[in-house]
Motif scaffolding. Structure first.
Motif, PDB file in Angstrom:
ATOM      1  N   GLU A   1       0.945  -1.430   0.268  1.00  0.00           N
ATOM      2  CA  GLU A   1      -0.096  -0.108   0.205  1.00  0.00           C
ATOM      3  C   GLU A   1       0.749   1.099   0.183  1.00  0.00           C
ATOM      4  OE1 GLU A   1      -2.646  -0.762   3.225  1.00  0.00           O
ATOM      5  OE2 GLU A   1      -3.954  -1.518   2.240  1.00  0.00           O
ATOM      6  N   TRP A   2       0.590   2.103  -0.280  1.00  0.00           N
ATOM      7  CA  TRP A   2       1.195   3.735  -0.641  1.00  0.00           C
ATOM      8  C   TRP A   2       0.089   4.741  -0.628  1.00  0.00           C
ATOM      9  CZ3 TRP A   2       2.229   5.121  -6.500  1.00  0.00           C
ATOM     10  CH2 TRP A   2       3.608   6.560  -5.749  1.00  0.00           C
ATOM     11  N   THR A   3       0.469   5.582   0.359  1.00  0.00           N
ATOM     12  CA  THR A   3      -0.292   7.049   0.356  1.00  0.00           C
ATOM     13  C   THR A   3       0.912   8.065  -0.043  1.00  0.00           C
ATOM     14  OG1 THR A   3      -1.422   6.556   1.708  1.00  0.00           O
ATOM     15  CG2 THR A   3      -1.443   8.432   1.231  1.00  0.00           C
ATOM     16  N   PRO A   4       0.765   8.357  -1.413  1.00  0.00           N
ATOM     17  CA  PRO A   4       1.433   8.853  -2.246  1.00  0.00           C
ATOM     18  C   PRO A   4       0.907  11.254  -1.478  1.00  0.00           C
ATOM     19  CG  PRO A   4       0.211   8.745  -4.362  1.00  0.00           C
ATOM     20  CD  PRO A   4      -0.577   7.778  -2.779  1.00  0.00           C
ATOM     21  N   ASN A   5       1.974  11.401  -0.451  1.00  0.00           N
ATOM     22  CA  ASN A   5       1.193  13.051  -0.311  1.00  0.00           C
ATOM     23  C   ASN A   5       1.875  14.070  -0.699  1.00  0.00           C
ATOM     24  OD1 ASN A   5      -0.040  12.012   2.355  1.00  0.00           O
ATOM     25  ND2 ASN A   5       1.677  10.880   3.140  1.00  0.00           N
ATOM     26  N   ILE A   6       1.906  15.034  -1.783  1.00  0.00           N
ATOM     27  CA  ILE A   6       2.384  15.852  -2.609  1.00  0.00           C
ATOM     28  C   ILE A   6       1.692  16.880  -1.852  1.00  0.00           C
ATOM     29  CG2 ILE A   6       2.403  16.693  -4.868  1.00  0.00           C
ATOM     30  CD1 ILE A   6       2.065  14.005  -5.251  1.00  0.00           C
ATOM     31  N   ALA A   7       2.016  18.284  -1.587  1.00  0.00           N
ATOM     32  CA  ALA A   7       2.107  19.814  -1.487  1.00  0.00           C
ATOM     33  C   ALA A   7       1.159  19.873  -2.857  1.00  0.00           C
ATOM     34  CB  ALA A   7       2.974  20.486  -0.905  1.00  0.00           C
ATOM     35  N   LEU A   8       0.157  20.232  -3.447  1.00  0.00           N
ATOM     36  CA  LEU A   8      -0.212  20.253  -3.904  1.00  0.00           C
ATOM     37  C   LEU A   8      -0.673  21.685  -4.677  1.00  0.00           C
ATOM     38  CD1 LEU A   8      -3.822  17.741  -3.814  1.00  0.00           C
ATOM     39  CD2 LEU A   8      -1.122  17.932  -5.398  1.00  0.00           C
ATOM     40  N   THR A   9      -0.303  22.107  -5.244  1.00  0.00           N
ATOM     41  CA  THR A   9      -0.958  23.816  -6.296  1.00  0.00           C
ATOM     42  C   THR A   9      -2.549  23.601  -6.795  1.00  0.00           C
ATOM     43  OG1 THR A   9      -0.928  23.808  -8.593  1.00  0.00           O
ATOM     44  CG2 THR A   9       1.129  24.097  -6.956  1.00  0.00           C
ATOM     45  N   GLU A  10      -3.176  24.809  -6.569  1.00  0.00           N
ATOM     46  CA  GLU A  10      -4.247  25.370  -7.139  1.00  0.00           C
ATOM     47  C   GLU A  10      -4.103  24.908  -8.813  1.00  0.00           C
ATOM     48  OE1 GLU A  10      -5.377  29.262  -6.183  1.00  0.00           O
ATOM     49  OE2 GLU A  10      -5.040  28.930  -4.124  1.00  0.00           O
ATOM     50  N   GLU A  11      -3.460  25.043  -8.660  1.00  0.00           N
ATOM     51  CA  GLU A  11      -3.579  24.710 -10.291  1.00  0.00           C
ATOM     52  C   GLU A  11      -3.615  22.919 -10.756  1.00  0.00           C
ATOM     53  OE1 GLU A  11      -0.566  24.990 -13.142  1.00  0.00           O
ATOM     54  OE2 GLU A  11      -2.150  25.416 -15.169  1.00  0.00           O
ATOM     55  N   GLN A  12      -3.459  22.347 -10.361  1.00  0.00           N
ATOM     56  CA  GLN A  12      -3.347  20.620 -10.327  1.00  0.00           C
ATOM     57  C   GLN A  12      -4.383  20.820  -9.135  1.00  0.00           C
ATOM     58  OE1 GLN A  12       0.391  20.240  -7.462  1.00  0.00           O
ATOM     59  NE2 GLN A  12       1.372  19.752  -9.345  1.00  0.00           N
ATOM     60  N   ILE A  13      -4.850  20.830  -8.541  1.00  0.00           N
ATOM     61  CA  ILE A  13      -6.050  20.446  -7.839  1.00  0.00           C
ATOM     62  C   ILE A  13      -7.490  20.454  -8.719  1.00  0.00           C
ATOM     63  CG2 ILE A  13      -8.231  21.308  -6.267  1.00  0.00           C
ATOM     64  CD1 ILE A  13      -5.160  21.969  -4.125  1.00  0.00           C
ATOM     65  N   ALA A  14      -7.156  21.779  -9.712  1.00  0.00           N
ATOM     66  CA  ALA A  14      -7.881  22.200 -10.635  1.00  0.00           C
ATOM     67  C   ALA A  14      -8.123  21.012 -12.383  1.00  0.00           C
ATOM     68  CB  ALA A  14      -7.834  24.037 -11.451  1.00  0.00           C
ATOM     69  N   GLU A  15      -7.196  20.962 -12.216  1.00  0.00           N
ATOM     70  CA  GLU A  15      -7.275  20.042 -13.136  1.00  0.00           C
ATOM     71  C   GLU A  15      -7.392  18.343 -13.078  1.00  0.00           C
ATOM     72  OE1 GLU A  15      -2.775  19.971 -13.856  1.00  0.00           O
ATOM     73  OE2 GLU A  15      -2.744  22.026 -15.327  1.00  0.00           O
ATOM     74  N   GLY A  16      -7.001  17.902 -11.213  1.00  0.00           N
ATOM     75  CA  GLY A  16      -8.112  17.119 -11.464  1.00  0.00           C
ATOM     76  C   GLY A  16      -6.746  15.801 -11.355  1.00  0.00           C
ATOM     77  N   THR A  17      -6.506  15.735 -13.273  1.00  0.00           N
ATOM     78  CA  THR A  17      -5.098  14.754 -13.390  1.00  0.00           C
ATOM     79  C   THR A  17      -3.895  15.292 -13.946  1.00  0.00           C
ATOM     80  OG1 THR A  17      -6.663  13.001 -13.855  1.00  0.00           O
ATOM     81  CG2 THR A  17      -4.154  12.672 -14.233  1.00  0.00           C
ATOM     82  N   PHE A  18      -2.617  15.665 -13.459  1.00  0.00           N
ATOM     83  CA  PHE A  18      -1.805  16.146 -13.600  1.00  0.00           C
ATOM     84  C   PHE A  18      -0.586  15.922 -13.805  1.00  0.00           C
ATOM     85  CE2 PHE A  18      -1.627  15.906  -9.366  1.00  0.00           C
ATOM     86  CZ  PHE A  18      -0.928  15.399  -8.564  1.00  0.00           C
TER      87      PHE A  18
ATOM     88  N   PHE B   1      -1.063  11.993 -11.415  1.00  0.00           N
ATOM     89  CA  PHE B   1      -0.710  11.708 -10.469  1.00  0.00           C
ATOM     90  C   PHE B   1      -2.615  12.102  -9.962  1.00  0.00           C
ATOM     91  CE2 PHE B   1       2.982  10.857  -9.430  1.00  0.00           C
ATOM     92  CZ  PHE B   1       2.985  10.483  -8.339  1.00  0.00           C
ATOM     93  N   GLN B   2      -3.228  11.578  -9.625  1.00  0.00           N
ATOM     94  CA  GLN B   2      -4.912  11.812  -9.350  1.00  0.00           C
ATOM     95  C   GLN B   2      -5.055  13.089  -8.271  1.00  0.00           C
ATOM     96  OE1 GLN B   2      -7.827   9.339 -10.380  1.00  0.00           O
ATOM     97  NE2 GLN B   2      -9.444  10.576 -10.733  1.00  0.00           N
ATOM     98  N   VAL B   3      -6.103  14.291  -8.173  1.00  0.00           N
ATOM     99  CA  VAL B   3      -6.755  14.505  -7.023  1.00  0.00           C
ATOM    100  C   VAL B   3      -8.601  13.972  -6.973  1.00  0.00           C
ATOM    101  CG1 VAL B   3      -6.642  16.846  -5.628  1.00  0.00           C
ATOM    102  CG2 VAL B   3      -5.112  16.597  -7.524  1.00  0.00           C
ATOM    103  N   ALA B   4      -8.609  13.454  -6.048  1.00  0.00           N
ATOM    104  CA  ALA B   4      -9.820  13.110  -5.808  1.00  0.00           C
ATOM    105  C   ALA B   4     -10.337  13.081  -4.742  1.00  0.00           C
ATOM    106  CB  ALA B   4     -10.117  12.040  -7.194  1.00  0.00           C
ATOM    107  N   GLU B   5     -11.299  13.040  -4.556  1.00  0.00           N
ATOM    108  CA  GLU B   5     -12.405  13.099  -3.257  1.00  0.00           C
ATOM    109  C   GLU B   5     -11.801  11.178  -2.532  1.00  0.00           C
ATOM    110  OE1 GLU B   5     -16.245  14.265  -2.966  1.00  0.00           O
ATOM    111  OE2 GLU B   5     -16.152  16.067  -3.389  1.00  0.00           O
ATOM    112  N   GLU B   6     -12.078  11.410  -1.196  1.00  0.00           N
ATOM    113  CA  GLU B   6     -12.886   9.900  -0.655  1.00  0.00           C
ATOM    114  C   GLU B   6     -13.570   9.485  -0.864  1.00  0.00           C
ATOM    115  OE1 GLU B   6     -10.329   6.678   0.879  1.00  0.00           O
ATOM    116  OE2 GLU B   6      -9.150   8.502   1.760  1.00  0.00           O
ATOM    117  N   PRO B   7     -13.164   8.126  -1.166  1.00  0.00           N
ATOM    118  CA  PRO B   7     -14.794   7.285  -2.151  1.00  0.00           C
ATOM    119  C   PRO B   7     -15.571   6.781  -0.588  1.00  0.00           C
ATOM    120  CG  PRO B   7     -12.679   5.925  -2.577  1.00  0.00           C
ATOM    121  CD  PRO B   7     -12.164   7.118  -1.603  1.00  0.00           C
TER     122      PRO B   7
END
Length: 613
Positions: free
Chosen positions: A529-546, A580-586
């Motif tokens: 199991e792997w939980t990638p932790n990235i300090a996301l930018t607003e642009e990356q959050i808006a893109e969803g997949t960056f 990588f992808q930014v998404a809500e927890e299912p």
């Protein structure tokens, strides 16, 4: 009868088209008689030995053989001939158009032939002053420089001698009893009548009425090679290879031996396209893409250099009848076979290269399931898999591993992805539910399905599964297998050197019982199991997949009884991550995406792949 050699300062070049070798050399002193210490028709040692015998220092290697090569082609007839020829100026220009394309193909567009062809004109002396007759084919040794000098001195006006790289002389011939082998060298030649002297490629050849058109210009192609050849032996196998232009592949491609950075044509096939192996890891499996193709097309290896010592090694490549290798004038379809070519190289020997074909037939190539063995050299080359006509996987060993396990992953830079990914590493994201993959599935080369590409884009801040398909490609059961997963650190900057890795986790038989015992030919899929932790930018959050270039690798500990470690050390067992992808927890284990999308393939023959974002 020994050849008499003429010349002026600099390099020399051996040339042969039958069963004895002739040397052109340049010196300020008069004729040089070279005694090779044996009958005149006995094959002799190469250029380097001759230079050493004469006390001549080899010329320094030129830079990579690159760029446009400006060639002036002088069409001549002898003083005792009538003004007639087998080929017109337009036909010679057509041949040089073919030659330009061949050299573009074999150099991967690193060079091209920029040619200008003269009208036909007369040389001042009779044929006997320019050509020596031999029963095995005529040569101009001792008279070569007179051909070049007289052709240049009598060249017609209107030719542009600016920045010329080579001077080539086509000797008209309509008599079917005459056959000239052709000769070439780098020499000092005037740049036009009364012009300054320049060190350029020099070649002479005939119209040879007994040969087909393709055989004629194929021979010219070989001589052009000598005009630009940078190092190594003039003829790698002493004419015993129909897969090498600088031997007998007239016309066709020059091979992976000649494209090394210290041999004939440096700068064409990048060093990274050679998988260099040694006995330190007892070899490995490598998937090869046919060497005829431009290396920029995909990152796959195109040659194996399996070293016994620094000067003794095996070259392994895949050959196809394409891009010039469909032209060899001695065979109906080009090179005599398609498949895996194995060449044994002993640098400085005579010859340097010996072809190793099945059953000792140098015109036959190796096919899936066959194995080359040389117990004296301690090398065993197994043709493991024919993926398709362009791609083969080969397994090279330095011990005859008849009774040992071999744990492995398929290497990256291999089919079916042909990119910096392997079928045997993938990601399973929770975003669309575990065991469901955004990019679908495909064949893993063994008839089993594996997720395509990365499988999923890893989800930031969520628990992803990183999978590895752990194989046993040996002949004995692999026991107590331990697997380690790493990721580049920091993320998003590729691989930051040998220390730029962080351990994600390790697994063994306690987490996956199948790792206790893997039978020959079997595999076990395992994950951490792997939980990638990235300090996301607003642009990356808006893109969803960056885009965020990172890399995974998998390492496997050696198991009991195993000596072949090349496919488990993490060097080629890697997977690039592009997005990588930014998404809500299912919630409640249900997929985040609940919309229904209907896709229709309107092509009744070809599959289509749809990318949804």
């Amino acid at each position: 009868m020994l050849p008499t050699l003429k010349a002026a300062p600099a390099a020399s070049l051996a040339h042969d088209h039958a069963d004895h070798e002739h040397v052109l050399a340049q010196a300020d002193t008069g004729p040089v008689v070279v005694d090779f210490g044996g009958p005149p028709d006995l094959p002799v040692a190469g250029l380097e030995q001759w230079q050493e015998m004469q006390g001549i220092q080899a010329a320094a290697l030129d830079a990579d053989v690159l760029g446009p090569k400006r060639v002036v082609v002088l069409r001549v007839y002898f003083n005792d001939y009538v003004n007639a020829s087998r080929y017109t100026k337009a036909q010679v220009e057509g041949f040089f158009g073919e030659l330009d394309q061949l050299w573009r193909n074999t150099s991967y567009n690193k060079i091209n032939i920029d040619y200008q062809v003269s009208e036909q004109f007369q040389l001042p002396d009779n044929r006997s002053e320019y050509v020596n007759d031999y029963a095995t084919g005529d040569l101009s040794e001792g008279k070569f420089y007179k051909v070049i000098a007289d052709a240049v001195d009598n060249a017609p006006a209107g030719l542009d001698w600016t920045d010329i790289d080579a001077v080539m002389v086509v000797m008209a011939e309509t008599d079917p009893s005459q056959f000239h082998r052709g000769e070439a060298i780098k020499c000092n030649a005037k740049m036009g009548p009364g012009g300054a002297t320049k060190y350029v490629g020099c070649a002479i050849f005939s119209e040879n009425p007994t040969e087909t058109d393709r055989q004629v210009w194929g021979r010219w192609a070989h001589e052009i090679g000598h005009a630009f050849q940078d190092g190594g032996p003039a003829h790698p196998s002493n004419y015993n290879s129909e897969f090498e232009l600088m031997d007998s592949n007239y016309p066709g491609q020059t091979g992976v031996f000649e494209k090394q950075n210290h041999t004939g044509f440096p700068g064409w096939l990048p060093p990274g396209k050679y998988a260099e192996l040694s006995s330190l890891q007892d070899g490995q499996m490598v998937c090869l893409w046919a060497m005829e193709y431009d290396p920029t097309g995909q990152p796959n290896f195109q040659a194996v250099k399996a070293k016994i010592t620094d000067s003794l090694y095996y070259m392994v490549s895949v050959r196809r009848r394409v891009l010039g290798d469909d032209l060899n004038g001695q065979f109906p379809s080009g090179i005599p076979d398609e498949g895996v070519l194995i060449e044994r190289v002993s640098e400085g020997s005579d010859p340097w290269v010996v072809l190793k074909g099945p059953g000792g037939d140098r015109n036959k190539l190796w096919q899936e399931g066959q194995q080359y063995e040389d117990n004296a050299d301690g090398i065993y080359i197994h043709i493991t898999k024919k993926v398709d006509d362009d791609n083969y996987c080969v397994t090279i060993r330095y011990t005859k591993a008849a009774n040992q396990p071999d744990v492995a992953l398929h290497p990256w830079r291999s089919p079916p992805g042909n990119t910096w990914e392997t079928t045997d590493i993938w990601i399973d994201s929770p975003v669309n539910g575990y065991d469901t993959y955004r990019y679908g599935e495909w064949n893993d080369l063994t008839g089993n399905l594996a997720p395509r590409g990365n499988g999923d884009d890893p989800a930031v801040g969520m628990v992803n599964r990183v999978y590895a398909r752990v194989r046993n490609i040996g002949s004995q059961t692999a026991t107590d297998v331990k697997v380690h997963f790493d990721v580049t650190d920091p993320l998003g900057v590729g691989i930051a050197g040998s220390n730029g890795w962080a351990l994600i986790g390790s697994v063994d038989k306690n987490q996956f019982p199948g790792l206790a015992s893997i039978a020959p030919g079997a595999f076990v899929d395992v994950y951490v199991e792997w939980t990638p932790n990235i300090a996301l930018t607003e642009e990356q959050i808006a893109e969803g997949t960056f885009a965020f270039h990172s890399c995974l690798r998998v390492r496997i500990d050696p198991v009991a009884g195993e000596t072949a470690l090349g496919n488990q050390d993490g060097d080629l067992e890697q997977e690039n991550i592009s997005y990588f992808q930014v998404a809500e927890e299912p919630g409640g284990g249900e997929p985040v995406y609940n919309d229904v999308i209907r896709l229709r393939n309107d092509d009744l023959v070809n599959k289509k792949f749809f990318f949804l974002s």
